[in-house]
Design a protein around this motif. Sequence first.
Motif, PDB file in Angstrom:
ATOM      1  N   VAL A  32       4.207   0.131   0.694  1.00 24.84           N
ATOM      2  CA  VAL A  32       5.245   1.272   0.804  1.00 24.84           C
ATOM      3  C   VAL A  32       4.675   2.642   1.167  1.00 24.84           C
ATOM      4  O   VAL A  32       4.040   3.267   0.101  1.00 24.84           O
ATOM      5  N   GLY A  34       4.901   6.458   1.888  1.00 21.55           N
ATOM      6  CA  GLY A  34       5.999   7.862   1.976  1.00 21.55           C
ATOM      7  C   GLY A  34       5.860   8.733   3.294  1.00 21.55           C
ATOM      8  O   GLY A  34       4.498   8.889   3.475  1.00 21.55           O
ATOM      9  N   LYS A 192      11.633  -3.051  -3.429  1.00 21.23           N
ATOM     10  CA  LYS A 192      10.197  -3.147  -3.671  1.00 21.23           C
ATOM     11  C   LYS A 192       9.805  -4.699  -4.081  1.00 21.23           C
ATOM     12  O   LYS A 192       8.578  -4.965  -4.120  1.00 21.23           O
ATOM     13  N   PHE A 207       8.743   4.771   4.196  1.00 18.85           N
ATOM     14  CA  PHE A 207       9.833   5.322   3.170  1.00 18.85           C
ATOM     15  C   PHE A 207      10.013   6.844   3.414  1.00 18.85           C
ATOM     16  O   PHE A 207       9.079   7.816   3.053  1.00 18.85           O
ATOM     17  N   ALA A 215       8.997   9.965  -4.209  1.00 16.38           N
ATOM     18  CA  ALA A 215       7.825   9.486  -3.371  1.00 16.38           C
ATOM     19  C   ALA A 215       6.577   9.265  -4.037  1.00 16.38           C
ATOM     20  O   ALA A 215       5.567   8.184  -3.931  1.00 16.38           O
ATOM     21  N   CYS A 219       5.996   5.278  -3.728  1.00 16.31           N
ATOM     22  CA  CYS A 219       5.180   5.084  -2.687  1.00 16.31           C
ATOM     23  C   CYS A 219       3.540   4.744  -3.187  1.00 16.31           C
ATOM     24  O   CYS A 219       3.058   5.336  -4.169  1.00 16.31           O
ATOM     25  N   VAL A 222       1.065   8.626   0.820  1.00 15.80           N
ATOM     26  CA  VAL A 222       1.762   9.308   1.446  1.00 15.80           C
ATOM     27  C   VAL A 222       1.386  10.128   2.444  1.00 15.80           C
ATOM     28  O   VAL A 222       0.277  10.408   2.476  1.00 15.80           O
TER      29      VAL A 222
END
Length: 334
Positions: A32, A34, A192, A207, A215, A219, A222
């Motif tokens: 994931v 961000g 998730k 994301f 975030a 995440c 990022v």
Amino acid sequence: MLLDIEHLTVQLPGTARPVLTDVTLRVGSGEVVGLVGESGSGKSTTANAALRLLPGDATATGRITVDGTDVLSLTGDALRAHRSRTVAMVHQDPRSALNPVRRVGDFLTERLRGAGLDQRAARARAVELLAAVGLSDPERRVRQRPHELSGGMLQRVVIAGALAAEPRLLLADEATSALDVTTQAEILALLKSLRTSGGDRTPGMLFITHDLQLAAAYCDRVYVMYAGRVVEEGAAGDLFARPRHPYTRGLLDCSPTLDTEIREIRPIPGRPPSLADAFTGCEFAARCPRAEAACETWRPEPVALDGGGTAACRRLPVTSSATATATVTEGSVR
């Protein structure tokens, strides 16, 4: 690498500067990532580029690959398959994705039948998806039209539609902003959970959010964007605990938190630039508290940071070329 964007520049006719400039961004399977920044920084355009949803008069240079496929070269059936099966997007406004005169079940079964299910199996799967995203009485919801549901319920429907084809990459553009805090937590837990399937085929997610605390907690890594450029990137825990770029620091200073220690919220002075503003130096110089005269004429390139990650600021020590992505680590800030 599941999503690999390298040196992407997007130019629109009649603008003084590109919408995106030399953007490099990566998302791995099960990761994931961000993407944060003020409105107009290029976050949504970056996500749209992964779907080839740029304006028809836009000029894009660089490279975008999703699951090994060159997105910028796709046409016809290959492009449609890419948009319907490989990548799914959840937009901020769910009403823009739903036909107001069609039932919720029609929206979901249309996607499922495109994936090969018959009508009966598609309807059963639609009910399962609505239950999975937390909608009560899913059997009734599939018969309802969008105006009969609240904004939060509609966002759950759109998320269910995005998950219908089990995409390899999910692009979430402020996907939880219409939800209350409790529902937001449930949806984030659902998204998730996609990472638990294991192996190289585990989906990844880009994301996009304005909520820095979200975030930081949700995440793995990022990217921070400003005026169409990535100005800093790194593991979420490291980036928010020790921001290096003045813009990242400014975003954190003007972001409210639930910390017990009361601190002053300091907004970033000035306004983000428009596409009519051209730059010869650093885009953030006019708003930066650390700017020097040289910042107005010298555009900084990303440099590698000690401990991982990159940032583009001339006042950072240059240690090496920063073309490589930072090591992926899972971190959170509570």
